[in-house]
Scaffold this motif. Structure first.
Motif, short mmCIF file in Angstrom:
data_model
loop_
_atom_site.label_atom_id
_atom_site.label_comp_id
_atom_site.label_asym_id
_atom_site.label_seq_id
_atom_site.Cartn_x
_atom_site.Cartn_y
_atom_site.Cartn_z
N ASN A 481 0.82 -1.23 0.00
CA ASN A 481 0.00 0.00 0.00
C ASN A 481 0.84 1.27 0.00
O ASN A 481 0.39 2.34 0.44
N ASP A 484 -1.11 3.68 -3.92
CA ASP A 484 -2.54 3.40 -3.86
C ASP A 484 -3.09 3.27 -5.27
O ASP A 484 -3.22 4.25 -6.00
N PHE A 485 -3.32 2.00 -5.68
CA PHE A 485 -3.87 1.75 -7.02
C PHE A 485 -5.37 1.49 -6.99
O PHE A 485 -5.96 1.16 -8.01
N THR A 486 -5.97 1.66 -5.81
CA THR A 486 -7.41 1.33 -5.72
C THR A 486 -8.28 2.38 -6.37
O THR A 486 -9.43 2.09 -6.74
N ILE A 488 -7.57 4.06 -9.18
CA ILE A 488 -7.38 4.23 -10.62
C ILE A 488 -8.32 3.30 -11.38
O ILE A 488 -8.88 2.35 -10.82
N SER A 489 -8.47 3.60 -12.64
CA SER A 489 -9.40 2.83 -13.49
C SER A 489 -8.84 1.42 -13.78
O SER A 489 -7.65 1.16 -13.60
N THR A 490 -9.76 0.59 -14.27
CA THR A 490 -9.37 -0.79 -14.59
C THR A 490 -8.34 -0.84 -15.71
O THR A 490 -7.39 -1.61 -15.68
N SER A 492 -6.10 1.37 -16.37
CA SER A 492 -4.81 1.80 -15.82
C SER A 492 -4.16 0.67 -15.02
O SER A 492 -2.94 0.44 -15.08
N LYS A 493 -5.03 -0.07 -14.25
CA LYS A 493 -4.50 -1.22 -13.51
C LYS A 493 -3.89 -2.25 -14.46
O LYS A 493 -2.83 -2.84 -14.21
N TYR A 496 -0.56 -1.01 -15.68
CA TYR A 496 0.50 -1.22 -14.67
C TYR A 496 0.90 -2.71 -14.62
O TYR A 496 2.09 -3.05 -14.51
N PHE A 497 -0.13 -3.59 -14.66
CA PHE A 497 0.16 -5.03 -14.60
C PHE A 497 1.06 -5.48 -15.76
O PHE A 497 2.05 -6.19 -15.56
#
Length: 549
Positions: A481, A484-486, A488-490, A492-493, A496-497
């Protein structure tokens, strides 16, 4: 003393030839070949499978076959005759692993021994072809008979008939050690095939092209539809010779009076040499000093030859098995319990088993040589084929050992002694041990290679795990943590992945590629006695320099 070979007559003469050949199969398949099924499905062949007495519909077994059966130990009985219906139903040994074919188109053989001898006509008693389950070996068995034959001609026939090709040629063009002519005849005295020993060009050209001897035409004829492996003939079952060009043989000589034979005659018969003056020896006295002790089984022989009962001598050199005796006594000529009956049945089977075991071991040795000869260390496919071939040979040898290998097959005194003589003189036990050691050496080599491959794999996995630990710890930090990636949009996640997944995957594959070099660097890094310069040199070799073995 008169020359006995010119005046002495053989009242009954029998010669049995046993020709072992190696069947050529695709050993890489690892499948059990069934050449007998191929032969049964060929329509235009004189060969027909023999229906064994044990499988026929008759209520009882013949007495002669019963006498033959009880000669052998139970394990040899199962090998020769298989198991009965109860054994099959219980999932036991099953059918006999021997498949026998016979032909009846050839009824006589006309043999012209030399230029100055008239042709001799002999009856063909039987011709058989033996196959063995799981062993790429076949045997051609031929027995010829004759009556009232001059001893000289009988000895010469014994010496010359079973030659598959000439050793050399005389200045006259005649083939060395071979008959002038051998012809197979049918029941109408028509020639079916004849020898071509004098065709020197054919033999020389065949050897030049194929580096193997060429089989004479009359033997080729008997083997068809089996064809010689390197010939241009088309055939589904192919063979090549596996032993010497003179076939193993058995001989039976019944005389009016055995006293006519000299020691020189007996030695020539036992060693199967050319006929000569009866008052001479075929070799020096010193060489033949232990002939009687080494090659003669004299259970029924007395040198005084006073009683007809004690005038039977059995001579065995491994390659040859010759019986001589007087027809005046039933112990020799009786068709039911005499030596003649034993010669045709029990002794023949002893001879067949001994030579089958030797031929099978030679075949296995040959297959190992072929596997090694075809091995190319620079080809991965060749290495894989080599491993598979050796494993197949190991499997066949293991099954041969438990199904076909026995050093004693009978507890009856004569059969037991004779089989021991054959084994000893053929050197089969020594050949078995040598073959077993070679196969075990191959097994150890393959096991060592397998362990080495597994060790290399473990090293690579260890290196990848060590360097993957870095990425694991990094991803663990990312999950604390700190970022904080919670919110951001899907999409964007996902971005990042992929931004982490792609470089980590590339790093993992790159680590695998460099795993051997990295393992050497880790070894150097963990060495407390090594200096910094040495450790840096190992690190440099991860990207530069030649990899160490």
């Amino acid at each position: 003393m008169a020359n006995n070979i010119e005046t002495c007559t053989v009242k009954e003469f029998r010669q049995t030839l046993l020709w072992p050949v190696q069947l050529i199969t695709d050993a890489s398949q690892g499948k059990i070949q069934r050449p007998w099924d191929i032969l049964k499905n060929i329509s235009d062949t004189p060969w027909r499978e023999i229906e064994d007495d044990f499988s026929m519909a008759a209520q009882c077994l013949s007495e002669l076959r019963y006498q033959e059966f009880v000669t052998f130990m139970p394990y040899a009985q199962r090998f020769l005759y298989g198991e009965g219906k109860h054994g099959k139903e219980a999932g036991g040994y099953g059918e006999s692993p021997i498949h026998i074919f016979t032909r009846n188109d050839v009824t006589q053989v006309r043999i012209t021994l030399t230029h100055d001898t008239a042709p001799i006509l002999l009856k063909v008693a039987h011709i058989e072809l033996y196959f063995f389950y799981d062993i790429d070996i076949a045997f051609l068995a031929l027995e010829v008979t004759g009556k009232d034959i001059q001893l000289k001609h009988a000895m010469d026939t014994l010496y010359r008939l079973g030659r598959t090709y000439p050793n050399y040629w005389e200045e006259s063009g005649d083939a060395g050690h071979c008959a002038k002519s051998i012809e197979w005849l049918d029941s109408n005295n028509q020639v079916l095939s004849s020898s071509d020993y004098q065709d020197k060009t054919r033999y020389l050209a065949f050897v030049k092209d194929n580096h193997v001897p060429c089989v004479s035409l009359h033997w080729e004829f008997l083997m068809r539809p089996l064809v010689q492996h390197y010939s241009s003939q088309v055939g589904e079952i192919r063979y090549r010779e596996i032993e010497y060009q003179r076939m193993p043989l058995m001989g039976y000589f019944a005389f009016e009076s055995i006293t006519e034979l000299t020691r020189g005659d007996l030695i020539r018969l036992g060693l199967v040499t050319q006929p000569w003056d009866s008052n001479s020896l075929p070799f020096t006295e010193d060489f033949l000093a232990d002939f009687e002790k080494k090659y003669c089984y004299d259970r029924y022989w007395d040198n005084q030859k006073i009683d007809p009962w004690s005038t039977t001598r059995i001579m065995c050199t491994g390659q040859n098995f010759v019986v001589v005796g007087s027809q005046q006594h039933r112990v020799f000529t009786n068709n039911k319990t005499g030596i003649k009956n034993n010669y045709q049945n029990q002794y023949f089977l002893l001879f067949l088993i001994a030579h089958f075991q030797k031929a099978a071991l030679l075949m296995l040795s040959d297959r190992m040589v072929q596997a090694i000869s075809r091995l190319n260390l620079e080809s991965e496919q060749s290495i894989k084929s080599f491993r598979q071939n050796i494993r197949n040979v190991m499997g066949v040898f293991l099954r041969f050992t438990h199904r076909y290998w026995f050093e004693s097959i009978s507890d009856q005194a004569v059969s037991k002694d004779l089989f021991n003589m054959m084994h000893k003189q053929l050197g089969t036990a020594d050949l078995f041990e040598k073959t077993r050691r070679r196969i075990m050496d191959m097994a150890e080599y393959l096991e060592g290679e397998e362990i080495k491959r597994q060790a290399d794999t473990v090293v690579r996995l260890t290196v990848v795990t060590i360097f993957g630990l870095i990425g694991t710890m990094t991803s663990g930090i990312l999950g604390m943590n700190i970022f904080d990636f919670t919110q951001i949009s899907t999409s964007s996640k996902l971005l990042y992945f992929m931004g982490i997944f792609i470089p980590v995957s590339a790093l993992t594959f790159y680590t695998v590629i460099k795993s051997r070099r990295l393992s050497l660097f880790l070894d150097a890094l963990s060495n407390e006695n090594a200096g910094l310069k040495y450790k840096l040199s190992k690190l440099k070799k991860v990207w530069f320099g030649k990899v160490e073995d």
